[in-house]
Design an enzyme around this catalytic site. Structure first.
Site, PDB file in Angstrom:
ATOM      1  N   GLY A  44      -2.191  -5.461   8.400  1.00 59.60           N
ATOM      2  CA  GLY A  44      -3.385  -5.414   7.550  1.00 59.60           C
ATOM      3  C   GLY A  44      -3.252  -6.321   6.339  1.00 59.60           C
ATOM      4  NE  ARG A  97       7.742 -31.850  14.762  1.00 63.92           N
ATOM      5  CZ  ARG A  97       8.988 -31.657  14.335  1.00 63.92           C
ATOM      6  NH1 ARG A  97       9.514 -32.491  13.464  1.00 63.92           N
ATOM      7  NH2 ARG A  97       9.711 -30.642  14.784  1.00 63.92           N
ATOM      8  CG  HIS A  98       6.497 -29.074  10.668  1.00 61.11           C
ATOM      9  ND1 HIS A  98       6.242 -28.511  11.899  1.00 61.11           N
ATOM     10  CD2 HIS A  98       7.786 -29.495  10.699  1.00 61.11           C
ATOM     11  CE1 HIS A  98       7.331 -28.564  12.642  1.00 61.11           C
ATOM     12  NE2 HIS A  98       8.283 -29.163  11.941  1.00 61.11           N
ATOM     13  CB  THR A 120       2.074  -2.815  10.908  1.00 58.91           C
ATOM     14  OG1 THR A 120       0.812  -3.154  10.302  1.00 58.91           O
ATOM     15  CG2 THR A 120       1.991  -1.463  11.603  1.00 58.91           C
ATOM     16  CG  ASP A 146      -0.362   0.188   2.531  1.00 57.12           C
ATOM     17  OD1 ASP A 146       0.886   0.269   2.602  1.00 57.12           O
ATOM     18  OD2 ASP A 146      -1.108   0.278   3.517  1.00 57.12           O
ATOM     19  CB  CYS A 201       0.780  -2.484   4.661  1.00 55.36           C
ATOM     20  SG  CYS A 201       0.508  -3.599   6.061  1.00 55.36           S
ATOM     21  CG  HIS A 219       8.358 -25.376  11.860  1.00 52.07           C
ATOM     22  ND1 HIS A 219       8.524 -25.299  13.224  1.00 52.07           N
ATOM     23  CD2 HIS A 219       9.449 -26.062  11.395  1.00 52.07           C
ATOM     24  CE1 HIS A 219       9.648 -25.925  13.584  1.00 52.07           C
ATOM     25  NE2 HIS A 219      10.231 -26.376  12.487  1.00 52.07           N
TER      26      HIS A 219
END
Ligand code: RB5
Length: 142
Positions: A70, A132-133, A67, A8, A65, A98
């Site tokens: 979003g 296992r993941h 942070t 953004d 963006c 993982h």
């Protein structure tokens, strides 16, 4: 690897550097915009990118963006998208190893260029471990 990238207005400044870093690692990068820092809504670009990742087998996405929050919230609304908000090389490695994440999110207001490079290195150099993941990742979809 084919990468789609979108941001953004709060993530657009770092985008050229990220594209260059990926290209220097030998990856193909498709820029889905925006091309300037006019105000836009991050979900519009997150959804646009996720549709491309889902339509192009084996591709991955990068969403930036302010942070990364979003973008990751929006991307994870798509079935088949596993978007991981990463802050450093370790979270990027674990997201791949993982969680088999296929969309990397981070915040331009959170990480600088050096940390962004280490996030990309961690992400690109790490493969899903499976085992296992795999059964846990399969349980993410409801
Ligand atoms: C834009 O100001 C900012 O809210 C956005 O880039 C993002 O950080 C939202 O999660």
């Amino acid at each position: 690897m084919k990468f789609f990238i979108a941001t953004d207005h709060a993530g657009v400044n770092i985008k050229p550097n990220i594209i260059e870093m990926l290209q220097n690692m030998g990856h193909e990068v498709v820029d889905l915009g925006p091309q300037d820092n006019s105000r836009v809504d991050y979900p519009d670009f997150a959804h646009k990118l996720c549709l491309e990742v889902l339509a192009n087998d084996g591709s991955q996405g990068i969403l930036i963006c302010g942070t990364g929050i979003g973008m990751s919230l929006s991307a994870n609304k798509h079935k088949g998208i596993r978007a991981a908000l990463c802050h450093d090389a370790y979270t990027a490695q674990m997201a791949r190893a993982h969680n088999n994440a296929n969309v990397l999110c981070f915040g331009e207001r959170v990480v600088g260029l050096g940390v962004a490079q280490s996030i990309l290195n961690g992400w690109c150099q790490t493969n899903f471990e499976g085992g296992r993941h795999a059964q846990r990742v399969a349980k993410i979809e409801i």
